[in-house]
Design a protein around this motif. Structure first.
Motif, mmCIF file in Angstrom:
data_model
loop_
_atom_site.group_PDB
_atom_site.id
_atom_site.type_symbol
_atom_site.label_atom_id
_atom_site.label_comp_id
_atom_site.label_asym_id
_atom_site.label_seq_id
_atom_site.Cartn_x
_atom_site.Cartn_y
_atom_site.Cartn_z
ATOM 1 N N PHE A 102 0.598 -1.232 -0.148
ATOM 2 C CA PHE A 102 0.112 0.220 -0.348
ATOM 3 C C PHE A 102 0.748 1.084 -0.073
ATOM 4 C CE2 PHE A 102 -1.609 3.819 2.367
ATOM 5 C CZ PHE A 102 -3.243 3.480 1.735
ATOM 6 N N PHE A 103 0.208 1.984 -0.799
ATOM 7 C CA PHE A 103 0.824 3.262 -0.809
ATOM 8 C C PHE A 103 0.633 4.669 -1.410
ATOM 9 C CE2 PHE A 103 3.022 7.353 -2.730
ATOM 10 C CZ PHE A 103 3.285 7.408 -2.105
ATOM 11 N N SER A 104 0.394 5.789 -0.291
ATOM 12 C CA SER A 104 -1.104 6.634 -0.851
ATOM 13 C C SER A 104 -0.157 7.846 -0.771
ATOM 14 C CB SER A 104 -2.226 6.683 -0.729
ATOM 15 O OG SER A 104 -3.627 7.558 -1.119
ATOM 16 N N PRO A 105 0.118 8.723 -2.109
ATOM 17 C CA PRO A 105 1.409 10.244 -2.064
ATOM 18 C C PRO A 105 -0.597 10.689 -1.260
ATOM 19 C CG PRO A 105 0.177 10.058 -4.524
ATOM 20 C CD PRO A 105 0.106 8.390 -3.352
ATOM 21 N N ARG A 106 -1.639 10.139 -0.805
ATOM 22 C CA ARG A 106 -2.959 11.281 -0.746
ATOM 23 C C ARG A 106 -2.761 11.977 0.530
ATOM 24 N NH1 ARG A 106 -7.572 11.092 -5.709
ATOM 25 N NH2 ARG A 106 -6.115 11.355 -7.315
ATOM 26 N N LEU A 107 -1.827 10.919 1.117
ATOM 27 C CA LEU A 107 -2.072 11.461 2.898
ATOM 28 C C LEU A 107 -1.413 12.100 3.061
ATOM 29 C CD1 LEU A 107 -2.970 6.955 3.427
ATOM 30 C CD2 LEU A 107 -3.828 9.098 4.127
ATOM 31 N N SER A 108 -0.455 12.841 3.202
ATOM 32 C CA SER A 108 1.158 13.196 3.114
ATOM 33 C C SER A 108 0.158 15.040 3.919
ATOM 34 C CB SER A 108 1.580 14.261 1.895
ATOM 35 O OG SER A 108 1.040 14.958 1.104
ATOM 36 N N THR A 109 -0.578 15.446 3.975
ATOM 37 C CA THR A 109 -1.380 16.037 5.143
ATOM 38 C C THR A 109 -1.645 15.571 6.120
ATOM 39 O OG1 THR A 109 -2.377 17.051 3.169
ATOM 40 C CG2 THR A 109 -3.232 18.053 5.519
ATOM 41 N N GLU A 110 -1.770 14.757 6.400
ATOM 42 C CA GLU A 110 -1.962 13.388 7.370
ATOM 43 C C GLU A 110 -1.234 13.398 8.307
ATOM 44 O OE1 GLU A 110 -4.541 14.109 9.187
ATOM 45 O OE2 GLU A 110 -4.359 11.488 10.763
ATOM 46 N N ARG A 111 0.251 12.718 7.491
ATOM 47 C CA ARG A 111 1.332 12.264 7.591
ATOM 48 C C ARG A 111 2.006 13.609 8.526
ATOM 49 N NH1 ARG A 111 1.342 8.713 3.344
ATOM 50 N NH2 ARG A 111 1.875 9.909 1.386
ATOM 51 N N GLU A 112 1.945 14.624 8.055
ATOM 52 C CA GLU A 112 2.365 15.660 8.182
ATOM 53 C C GLU A 112 2.072 16.294 9.680
ATOM 54 O OE1 GLU A 112 2.526 19.382 6.407
ATOM 55 O OE2 GLU A 112 4.590 20.271 6.982
ATOM 56 N N ARG A 113 0.811 16.527 9.584
ATOM 57 C CA ARG A 113 -0.096 16.460 10.882
ATOM 58 C C ARG A 113 0.426 15.329 12.487
ATOM 59 N NH1 ARG A 113 -4.776 15.463 14.434
ATOM 60 N NH2 ARG A 113 -5.122 13.555 13.208
ATOM 61 N N ILE A 114 0.620 14.784 12.346
ATOM 62 C CA ILE A 114 0.951 13.372 13.181
ATOM 63 C C ILE A 114 2.383 13.654 13.252
ATOM 64 C CG2 ILE A 114 1.663 10.720 13.419
ATOM 65 C CD1 ILE A 114 -1.795 11.571 13.632
ATOM 66 N N ALA A 115 3.260 13.773 12.509
ATOM 67 C CA ALA A 115 4.593 14.255 12.803
ATOM 68 C C ALA A 115 4.842 15.418 14.499
ATOM 69 C CB ALA A 115 5.856 14.122 11.785
ATOM 70 N N ASN A 116 3.764 16.383 13.472
ATOM 71 C CA ASN A 116 3.968 17.857 14.275
ATOM 72 C C ASN A 116 3.650 16.793 16.041
ATOM 73 O OD1 ASN A 116 5.197 19.451 12.918
ATOM 74 N ND2 ASN A 116 3.238 20.157 11.309
ATOM 75 N N LEU A 117 2.054 16.294 15.872
ATOM 76 C CA LEU A 117 1.954 16.031 16.967
ATOM 77 C C LEU A 117 2.791 15.840 18.344
ATOM 78 C CD1 LEU A 117 -1.965 14.392 16.483
ATOM 79 C CD2 LEU A 117 -0.835 17.066 17.840
ATOM 80 N N ILE A 118 3.622 14.580 17.704
ATOM 81 C CA ILE A 118 4.466 13.824 17.754
ATOM 82 C C ILE A 118 5.432 14.954 18.979
ATOM 83 C CG2 ILE A 118 6.627 12.400 18.108
ATOM 84 C CD1 ILE A 118 4.684 11.579 15.847
ATOM 85 N N GLN A 119 5.317 14.363 20.454
ATOM 86 C CA GLN A 119 6.809 15.091 21.395
ATOM 87 C C GLN A 119 7.902 14.416 21.307
ATOM 88 O OE1 GLN A 119 5.414 17.910 23.471
ATOM 89 N NE2 GLN A 119 3.601 17.484 21.786
ATOM 90 N N ASN A 120 8.626 15.079 21.578
ATOM 91 C CA ASN A 120 10.108 14.994 21.752
ATOM 92 C C ASN A 120 9.846 13.658 22.948
ATOM 93 O OD1 ASN A 120 11.538 15.284 19.603
ATOM 94 N ND2 ASN A 120 12.100 17.143 20.622
ATOM 95 N N GLY A 121 10.787 12.517 22.696
ATOM 96 C CA GLY A 121 11.328 10.954 23.519
ATOM 97 C C GLY A 121 9.722 10.250 23.374
ATOM 98 N N GLU A 122 9.103 10.411 22.455
ATOM 99 C CA GLU A 122 7.611 9.251 22.500
ATOM 100 C C GLU A 122 7.806 8.350 21.757
ATOM 101 O OE1 GLU A 122 4.352 10.913 20.641
ATOM 102 O OE2 GLU A 122 3.547 12.591 21.952
ATOM 103 N N THR A 123 6.972 7.045 22.543
ATOM 104 C CA THR A 123 7.211 5.998 21.646
ATOM 105 C C THR A 123 5.883 5.775 21.449
ATOM 106 O OG1 THR A 123 8.079 4.271 23.635
ATOM 107 C CG2 THR A 123 7.014 3.598 21.784
ATOM 108 N N MET A 124 5.674 5.719 19.597
ATOM 109 C CA MET A 124 4.720 5.112 18.462
ATOM 110 C C MET A 124 4.498 4.088 18.265
ATOM 111 S SD MET A 124 3.091 7.730 15.278
ATOM 112 C CE MET A 124 4.063 7.149 14.345
ATOM 113 N N VAL A 125 3.261 2.905 18.326
ATOM 114 C CA VAL A 125 3.574 2.394 17.972
ATOM 115 C C VAL A 125 2.685 2.419 16.464
ATOM 116 C CG1 VAL A 125 2.086 -0.329 17.847
ATOM 117 C CG2 VAL A 125 3.416 0.444 19.279
#
Ligand code: SAM
Length: 275
Positions: A102-125
């Protein structure tokens, strides 16, 4: 430019329809073609290959994404019959295989949103990680550890390659297998943040998402919601989540990620859970 390339092959209304259904991924073009235009598909492929200078292949998407791996059938229309390419987004490099993972270029805005929400030191699954698009972007942008799980062996291999390409060894961990089994075996109560990007099956995997998330952690719960009014889609998805969740949850946000059909939307609800 594309309209010009298709002049003489399609009417202007036909080319409008076609262009909105067109994705360019590295040097590959994927086009969805309405049934009425299928007799002209080879001509369309050749015109696109000629006009989009960096393209090497044009594929017709002959099925929607489907099956456990969420892949699609692609038919070569023009150029090289190769489905692997490199895609760049927000300073990250991604090896992708547009037919086999699977790959979609149409999710790039959502990828950026999630990356921006992450705090340093977090663990994500990242429970349904594909080739690791969200995982790599998050770890490139923030100091975090990401467990990147996918059941498709080709997607997990590409994720390993993407970890290398972006120098993220030890920060993103690619794991191949069924996410619920992996969480049960090794990833309980570990995540500050859990990503559930398999909207069709969010309800089925919600218990696993809760198991992997720490008390007070955040789940990004994606779903497909029918809404007569677009502006209602976010609230309807919040209501759906609250109807199905077995744990105390505080809604942090909700939004439409993208339309997926007439009056159908892919939505995301961000929730903080208490266990
Ligand atoms: N998050 C990725 C992205 O945006 O590029 C991929 C999302 S895609 C919609 C869903 C992914 O879930 C597919 O790559 C599929 O192989 C994977 N998948 C489906 N069932 C799974 C399961 N039980 N465990 C782990 N991964 C699964």
């Amino acid at each position: 430019m594309l309209k010009k390339a298709l002049e003489g092959i399609l009417s202007s209304q036909e080319s409008e329809e076609l262009i909105s259904a067109f994705d360019q991924i590295g040097n590959i073009i994927i086009v969805r073609i309405p049934d009425l235009l299928l007799p002209k598909k080879k001509l369309i492929g050749e015109a696109l290959l000629k006009e989009v200078k960096i393209s090497k292949s044009v594929f017709y998407q002959a099925s929607p994404v489907e099956g456990d791996f969420r892949t699609r059938n692609l038919e070569i229309l023009a150029g090289e019959d190769r489905t692997e390419t490199e895609y760049k987004e927000f300073g990250c490099r991604f090896a992708v295989d547009v037919a086999n993972a699977f790959f979609s270029p149409r999710l790039s805005t959502e990828r950026e949103r999630i990356a921006n929400l992450i705090q340093n030191g977090e663990t994500m699954v990242n429970m349904f990680a594909g080739v690791g698009m969200f995982s790599i972007m998050a770890a490139k942008k923030k100091k975090c550890t990401v467990y990147s799980i996918d059941i498709n062996p080709i997607a997990s291999k590409l994720c390993e390659k993407n970890i290398e390409l972006n120098n993220l060894a030890g920060k993103v961990i690619s794991i191949n297998g069924d996410t619920s089994k992996i969480i049960d075996a090794e990833l309980q109560n570990i995540a500050d943040r859990t990503l559930m990007l398999l909207p069709e099956k969010s309800d089925e995997f919600l218990d696993s998402a809760i198991k992997t998330t720490k008390d007070g952690g955040t789940i990004h719960y994606y779903s497909h919601i029918h809404a007569d009014k677009k502006s209602d889609a976010g609230k309807l998805s919040e209501k759906h989540y609250l109807d199905v969740t077995p744990v105390k949850s505080e809604i942090l946000a909700s939004k439409i990620v993208r339309p997926v059909g007439p009056r159908y939307y892919q939505t995301v609800v961000d929730v903080k859970i208490s266990k």
